[in-house]
Write an enzyme that holds these catalytic residues in place. Structure first.
Site, mmCIF file in Angstrom:
data_model
loop_
_atom_site.group_PDB
_atom_site.id
_atom_site.type_symbol
_atom_site.label_atom_id
_atom_site.label_comp_id
_atom_site.label_asym_id
_atom_site.label_seq_id
_atom_site.Cartn_x
_atom_site.Cartn_y
_atom_site.Cartn_z
ATOM 1 N N GLU A 152 14.498 -6.323 -0.612
ATOM 2 C CA GLU A 152 15.404 -7.475 -0.577
ATOM 3 C C GLU A 152 14.972 -8.485 -1.627
ATOM 4 O O GLU A 152 13.787 -8.795 -1.758
ATOM 5 C CB GLU A 152 15.388 -8.138 0.801
ATOM 6 C CG GLU A 152 16.346 -9.320 0.897
ATOM 7 C CD GLU A 152 16.331 -9.989 2.267
ATOM 8 O OE1 GLU A 152 17.249 -10.790 2.535
ATOM 9 O OE2 GLU A 152 15.419 -9.712 3.051
ATOM 10 N N HIS A 158 12.809 -3.315 5.286
ATOM 11 C CA HIS A 158 12.620 -3.568 3.856
ATOM 12 C C HIS A 158 11.430 -4.485 3.641
ATOM 13 O O HIS A 158 10.911 -5.073 4.586
ATOM 14 C CB HIS A 158 13.874 -4.223 3.263
ATOM 15 C CG HIS A 158 14.238 -5.524 3.922
ATOM 16 N ND1 HIS A 158 15.096 -5.582 5.007
ATOM 17 C CD2 HIS A 158 13.846 -6.810 3.693
ATOM 18 C CE1 HIS A 158 15.225 -6.849 5.392
ATOM 19 N NE2 HIS A 158 14.469 -7.602 4.619
ATOM 20 N N GLU A 207 0.857 -1.187 0.000
ATOM 21 C CA GLU A 207 0.000 0.000 0.000
ATOM 22 C C GLU A 207 0.893 1.237 0.000
ATOM 23 O O GLU A 207 1.664 1.456 0.938
ATOM 24 C CB GLU A 207 -0.893 0.005 1.241
ATOM 25 C CG GLU A 207 -1.706 1.267 1.425
ATOM 26 C CD GLU A 207 -2.358 1.350 2.800
ATOM 27 O OE1 GLU A 207 -3.093 2.326 3.040
ATOM 28 O OE2 GLU A 207 -2.105 0.457 3.639
#
Length: 223
Positions: A217, A170, A141
């Site tokens: 990542e 992350h 979001e």
């Protein structure tokens, strides 16, 4: 003796159920070849991963009621156009819908990895929101506070990986070929924070960043 036999029987039953489930899902996605591959991959896993120490258990209910869904992770962004180019155009996510709140001067944009049919933006917002909140997959979001995209004094948001504001780290994505994925992203001018390589004894990872500096990542899929 009977108790041990029943336990072993339960484990075998669970193994059979999982193999059949994997085969069925793969068949629906990519056909008989993928189904055979999925079943073979499962059967070749170490026994410690295939055979649980106990029979099937019911997931704890927690305090949220029946079947809660991990629905979204929210990131504040400067420019929704640039962010869409990254999350849809470069990460390959599907744009789902948006929710707009003019009186509060912000809008929300939702992305996910899914092939579901998405609603047109022209459909009334309550209907799009109802559709969104009945889905059962996780979304990203993105929150846009109106005006930041053209404010010369706006310096951006803390990405959580440096002070001040260190906290959030992350989001993470699993990919089939880490080196190739990072190479394509780098060729598309996506900043690479950490080049592909092993991390301790858990596999290979890399990090790239989105237009607002948030880290993504990338994790080599387990084999």
């Amino acid at each position: 003796g009977n108790k041990l036999q029943l336990q072993h029987q339960g484990v075998r039953t669970q193994d059979t159920m999982l193999i059949r489930a994997a085969t069925h899902i793969a068949a629906g996605l990519t056909g008989a070849v993928a189904a055979a591959t999925a079943a073979k991959r499962w059967s070749s896993r170490p026994a410690s991963l295939k055979t649980p120490s106990r029979t099937l258990t019911i997931r704890p209910a927690g305090l949220l009621g029946n079947e809660p869904v991990f629905a979204q992770t929210m990131l504040r962004i400067k420019d929704p156009v640039a962010s869409r180019g990254f999350y849809e155009g470069k990460l390959g996510m599907t744009y789902l819908t948006f929710l707009e709140f003019p009186d509060l001067s912000f809008s929300l944009y939702f992305y996910a990895y899914t092939d579901v049919e998405t609603p047109e933006d022209s459909i009334p917002q309550p209907e799009r929101a109802a559709w969104l909140f009945q889905q059962r997959f996780a979304t990203v979001e993105l929150t846009h506070n109106h005006g930041t995209e053209k404010d010369p004094e706006f310096t951006g948001y803390a990405n959580g990986n440096s002070d001040p504001g260190k906290g959030f780290g992350h989001i993470g994505l699993i990919v089939d070929d880490l080196d190739a994925a990072v190479g394509r992203l780098q060729g598309a001018d996506v900043p690479v924070v950490r080049k592909p390589g092993p991390f301790k004894d858990v596999g290979s990872i890399a990090f790239v960043s989105d237009p607002d500096g948030y880290w993504v990542e990338l994790i080599q899929r387990g084999k």
